[in-house]
Design an enzyme around this catalytic site. Structure first.
Site, PDB file in Angstrom:
ATOM      1  N   PRO A 153       2.813   0.102  -2.984  1.00  0.00           N
ATOM      2  CA  PRO A 153       1.434  -0.367  -2.765  1.00  0.00           C
ATOM      3  C   PRO A 153       0.746   0.183  -1.512  1.00  0.00           C
ATOM      4  O   PRO A 153       0.475  -0.541  -0.545  1.00  0.00           O
ATOM      5  CB  PRO A 153       1.601  -1.884  -2.699  1.00  0.00           C
ATOM      6  N   CYS A 154       0.400   1.466  -1.569  1.00  0.00           N
ATOM      7  CA  CYS A 154      -0.228   2.100  -0.411  1.00  0.00           C
ATOM      8  C   CYS A 154      -1.624   1.534  -0.127  1.00  0.00           C
ATOM      9  O   CYS A 154      -2.140   1.732   0.976  1.00  0.00           O
ATOM     10  CB  CYS A 154      -0.264   3.612  -0.580  1.00  0.00           C
TER      11      CYS A 154
END
Length: 192
Positions: A153-154
């Protein structure tokens, strides 16, 4: 033996994603470009570094059982029913990128971190990225090279003091939607 990445296009509320299965592991969950393909640098890296990979094939659903499961879990995520994914993944990158991506995975649902938070302390300097701004920049570059948006989950990684005007592969609107979905947006200065 040669293998292709089996992929599907998933139309999420935040934009189209190309989700790829390589030999029973998810290797790709990237924002689709105008040609419904992943970013060129991402695809090039996968073709170069996945053993025996000879291309990508975009399929209609259902493509493989794993892709069906990935789409189901991503749908549940967007419906607010899932905060942690349970899929076999195969991130492909340099040792430094893999380290940064693993640290990104440790940033929990509904939380955010800065690029400098991703840096492991340097034993020689005794400090974090603040003692070496180039490390924070390297962490930002590794974050940008993530081929597994949402799964790694950048979108939860922000610069200190808020989200920049640019810099998210899915675009600022997608990042805003994802952070709002996870109820993080109230903690950040999100600008149009």
């Amino acid at each position: 033996m040669k293998h292709e990445i089996e992929a599907v296009i998933f139309r999420s509320p935040a934009g189209k994603l190309v989700i790829g299965d390589y030999c029973g592991k998810i290797c790709l969950c990237d924002w689709a470009q105008h040609d419904d393909m992943p970013r060129k640098a991402i695809l090039s890296r996968l073709l170069r570094l996945l053993p025996g990979c000879c291309g990508i094939r975009i399929n209609p659903l259902p493509a493989t059982p794993l892709l069906q499961e990935a789409v189901s879990q991503i749908e549940d995520y967007f419906d607010g029913k899932l905060s942690t994914f349970d899929l076999p993944i195969c991130p492909v990158g340099t040792p430094f990128q893999l380290t940064i991506w693993e640290r990104i995975r440790q940033v929990g649902y509904g939380k955010t971190a800065s690029y400098s938070d991703l840096i492991i302390p340097d034993p020689e300097s005794g400090g974090m990225a603040e003692s070496n701004p180039m490390l924070a920049r390297a962490a930002a570059n590794a974050t940008a090279a993530n081929a597994m948006s949402i799964l790694i989950p950048c979108h939860r990684i922000c610069r200190k003091g808020g989200i920049p005007h640019t810099g998210y592969a899915g675009g600022l609107e997608a990042k805003r939607l994802l952070l709002e979905l996870e109820s993080c947006s109230r903690h950040h200065d999100i600008r149009p």
